[in-house]
Design a protein around this motif. Structure first.
Motif, short mmCIF file in Angstrom:
data_model
loop_
_atom_site.label_atom_id
_atom_site.label_comp_id
_atom_site.label_asym_id
_atom_site.label_seq_id
_atom_site.Cartn_x
_atom_site.Cartn_y
_atom_site.Cartn_z
N ALA A 122 0.85 -1.21 -0.17
CA ALA A 122 -0.11 0.03 -0.07
C ALA A 122 0.97 1.17 -0.07
O ALA A 122 0.56 2.17 -0.67
CB ALA A 122 -1.06 -0.11 1.31
N GLU A 123 1.98 1.22 0.70
CA GLU A 123 3.03 2.30 1.00
C GLU A 123 3.36 2.82 -0.58
O GLU A 123 3.61 3.74 -0.94
CB GLU A 123 3.87 1.95 1.99
N VAL A 124 3.91 1.66 -1.06
CA VAL A 124 4.33 1.69 -2.67
C VAL A 124 3.34 2.32 -3.52
O VAL A 124 3.98 3.21 -4.42
CB VAL A 124 4.94 0.23 -2.88
N VAL A 132 4.64 -0.90 -8.35
CA VAL A 132 4.10 -2.08 -7.18
C VAL A 132 4.56 -3.34 -7.75
O VAL A 132 5.18 -4.22 -7.08
CB VAL A 132 2.61 -2.04 -6.94
N ALA A 133 4.26 -3.90 -8.90
CA ALA A 133 4.75 -5.38 -9.50
C ALA A 133 6.36 -5.14 -9.30
O ALA A 133 6.87 -6.31 -9.08
CB ALA A 133 4.36 -5.31 -11.13
N GLY A 134 6.97 -4.03 -9.90
CA GLY A 134 8.65 -4.31 -9.81
C GLY A 134 9.24 -4.34 -8.35
O GLY A 134 10.02 -5.19 -7.95
N TYR A 135 8.42 -3.81 -7.40
CA TYR A 135 8.59 -3.75 -6.10
C TYR A 135 8.51 -5.27 -5.54
O TYR A 135 9.35 -5.89 -4.76
CB TYR A 135 7.70 -3.02 -5.18
N GLU A 136 7.49 -5.73 -6.11
CA GLU A 136 7.20 -7.14 -5.46
C GLU A 136 8.27 -8.28 -6.05
O GLU A 136 8.85 -9.14 -5.56
CB GLU A 136 5.72 -7.85 -6.02
N VAL A 184 18.63 -2.28 -7.56
CA VAL A 184 17.18 -1.89 -7.11
C VAL A 184 16.40 -1.13 -8.36
O VAL A 184 15.30 -1.25 -8.62
CB VAL A 184 17.15 -0.87 -5.89
N ALA A 185 17.47 -0.15 -9.03
CA ALA A 185 16.89 0.57 -10.16
C ALA A 185 16.41 -0.23 -11.37
O ALA A 185 15.67 0.14 -12.16
CB ALA A 185 18.11 1.47 -10.50
N ARG A 192 12.49 8.13 -5.46
CA ARG A 192 12.16 8.05 -4.06
C ARG A 192 12.10 6.72 -3.69
O ARG A 192 12.81 6.31 -2.54
CB ARG A 192 11.18 8.87 -3.60
N LEU A 193 11.63 5.79 -4.14
CA LEU A 193 11.46 4.43 -4.05
C LEU A 193 12.74 3.79 -4.17
O LEU A 193 13.24 2.72 -3.09
CB LEU A 193 10.25 3.68 -4.87
#
Ligand SMILES: Cc1cc2nc3c(=O)[nH]c(=O)nc-3n(C[C@H](O)[C@H](O)[C@H](O)COP(=O)(O)OP(=O)(O)OC[C@H]3O[C@@H](n4cnc5c(N)ncnc54)[C@H](O)[C@@H]3O)c2cc1C
Length: 523
Positions: A122-124, A132-136, A184-185, A192-193
């Protein structure tokens, strides 16, 4: 002083003697482990209190932990009590902290970093819906890296070339040749993420733009095991370990600086104390800064690998400027751990790590332990520390002159942002600058985390846990494998189980008996 080859142990017969130089978390964990393996252990600490970077300042009714505050991988502590047939929970209480970190961006917005997958998603989504998908996928990558980097490698010795060669396929598969930020990139786009997901190496002295992406394992380590705080402060963990060591019949001595590690026929055979006394031992474990150990505690003629030139040539982590302060009011809306990112990310890190320049801007970590444990300050008050990563002492900075203006700049920034009116509320204050790291903790160049954790100074390329130069000399702590941070230094002590010979190989051992009771009070 009289030397005898054997002191009869009242409980379990003769035991070989291990000296541990330094009582940081690495040294204390080493003492517990060696004791559990049948050694009689003496910890020699030059300061008047244990803990090293995890020591404590008590003043004006406030308790300030000097260093580590984010406790992860609690099982590494629990294991130490278990080895002695005890339960940590009977001695130290750990409480969960949430959010793990509140990350505040320079524009005043913030991100609550937690261990809860749904809350994180939710924060992402709030910050960067397209990521969101990349974060997962990044979280999943961090899990895979953890399973190799932490579960398989952190506790394994890296004494031989072949140990390194063995892991190369895994490293390639996990893209360890990339930096933390680079990895990460490759998963998320919002700047910011990217900062939120890449700051972790700073906790162990690394620049996210230069540290191998293996360090993204920290993200999964926190997710899996949580972030904890010890009731009474991190110092409770230090005190708990010292008491555990003493209950096993071993000794921790203060004001006991070691000047030299004694070597005979290529083997460590004891130490020379700063007070001129010699203390023999069957094995010596140094928890002092690794570079310092080689450069200052071992005579040059016994060092073929870690020569002065090699020690000097190594790259060292950044240092820290830390301001400990107490306020006469509470700031109840401030989280336990706040990371305050400044206006520049990569350029600031380049100033710190590469240009060795003290910049006018800063990024800060603010610790408010009284958010979790009010006993650390007088009623109605808050205890804090704020730290700013700064270059180590190769930088041309006169900290005797710059410390106070730098502190005032940080105070003004905090007052304008999350601690309004701070200047009028401070009732207790003390500073730690890079000079303190050099002069009180004997850290080369005043580096706060030993050698910088870059790929070519990791694993086989870091000073080995079993010395390359001297037999029966072992290293634990931030400067050896696997590296800095509390889990890292506890893991370095665990590596000793694989590289320190079994106590039985020393037969009757060598024990010193002297007039202050060393040896005669052995367990
Ligand atoms: C401000 C700060 C905040 C941090 N925050 C965190 C955090 O939140 N979480 C985390 O996991 N990590 C954190 N870290 C990193 C972590 O604290 C360290 O990596 C770790 O505690 C270092 O432990 P160590 O075993 O290397 O020993 P050290 O703490 O470096 O202790 C070494 C000891 O050896 C003694 N010694 C040195 N030379 C001699 C000698 N010649 N004779 C006798 N004694 C000697 C020193 O006095 C010292 O007591 C932080 C570090 C700092 C500085």
């Amino acid at each position: 002083m009289i030397y005898v080859n054997l002191v009869q142990d009242q409980r379990s017969g003769p035991r070989p003697h291990a000296i541990v130089i330094g009582s940081g978390f690495g040294g204390l964990a080493a003492a517990v482990r060696l004791g559990a393996r049948g050694y009689r252990v003496t910890v020699l600490e030059r300061r008047d209190q244990p803990g090293g970077r995890a020591s404590v300042y008590r003043q004006d009714g406030f308790t300030f932990d000097a260093g580590p505050t984010v406790i992860t991988a609690p099982f590494l502590f629990e294991e130490l009590w278990s080895l002695c047939g005890e339960r940590m929970a009977d001695h130290v209480e750990l409480v969960p902290v949430s959010p793990f970190y509140r990350i505040r961006f320079h524009d005043g917005t913030s991100f609550d970093y937690t261990g809860d997958p749904a809350a994180m998603r939710a924060e992402v989504a709030r910050l960067a819906p397209d990521d969101v998908a990349g974060y997962e996928r990044f979280v999943e990558m961090s899990r895979r890296i953890y399973e190799v980097g932490f579960e398989q490698l952190a506790h394994a010795p890296f004494g031989r070339w072949t140990d390194m060669a063995r892991i190369v396929p895994d490293m390639v598969r996990l893209r360890s040749y990339r930096t933390v930020y680079g990895l990460v990139a490759s998963f998320v786009h919002d700047e910011r993420l990217r900062q939120v997901l890449s700051f972790h190496p700073l906790l162990v002295g690394g620049n996210p733009f230069e540290t191998t992406s293996i360090y993204t394992l920290i993200a999964w380590l926190e997710r899996k095991w949580g972030v904890w705080f010890a009731k009474g402060g991190t110092t409770s963990l230090v005190r708990g370990l010292v008491e555990l060591i003493e209950r096993q019949g071993h000794r921790v001595r203060y004001g006991a600086g070691v000047e030299r590690i004694l070597v005979e026929d290529g083997r460590a055979c004891g130490v020379l104390l700063e007070n001129g006394r010699r203390m023999p031992a069957d094995v010596v474990v140094s928890n002092a800064d690794a570079g310092w150990t080689y450069k200052h505690l071992l005579a040059p003629e016994v060092r073929h690998h870690w020569t002065d030139e090699r020690v000097e040539r190594a790259r060292y982590s950044m240092s820290l400027f830390v301001w400990y302060f107490g306020t006469k009011r509470r700031y109840d809306d401030v989280a336990h751990h706040t990371i305050m990112l400044g206006p520049r990310y990569k350029p600031l890190l380049e100033d710190i790590f590469r240009n060795h320049r003290l910049a006018d801007d800063f990024s800060l970590y603010l610790h408010r332990p009284t958010a979790t444990d009010t006993s650390l300050a007088p009623a109605g008050c808050d205890a804090f520390y704020v730290l700013s990563p700064v270059p180590h002492l190769d930088a041309d900075v006169d900290w005797t002159a710059r410390a106070e203006p730098y502190r005032q700049a940080i105070e003004a920034f905090l007052s304008q942002t999350i601690l309004p009116g701070l200047e009028r509320e401070v009732v207790s204050s003390r500073l730690l600058t890079p000079l303190g790291f050099r002069d009180d903790l004997l850290a080369l160049k005043g580096a706060a985390f030993g050698m910088e954790p870059v790929l070519l100074q990791s694993a086989y390329f870091r000073p080995h846990n079993a010395s390359e130069d001297v037999q029966n000399l072992f290293l634990v702590g931030a400067g050896t494998h696997p590296g800095a941070g509390v889990p890292g230094v506890l893991s370095s002590a665990k590596v000793l189980d694989a590289v320190v010979p079994d106590a039985s190989t020393f037969g009757r051992g060598t024990v010193a008996v002297d007039d202050d009771g060393v040896g005669s009070h052995a367990a």
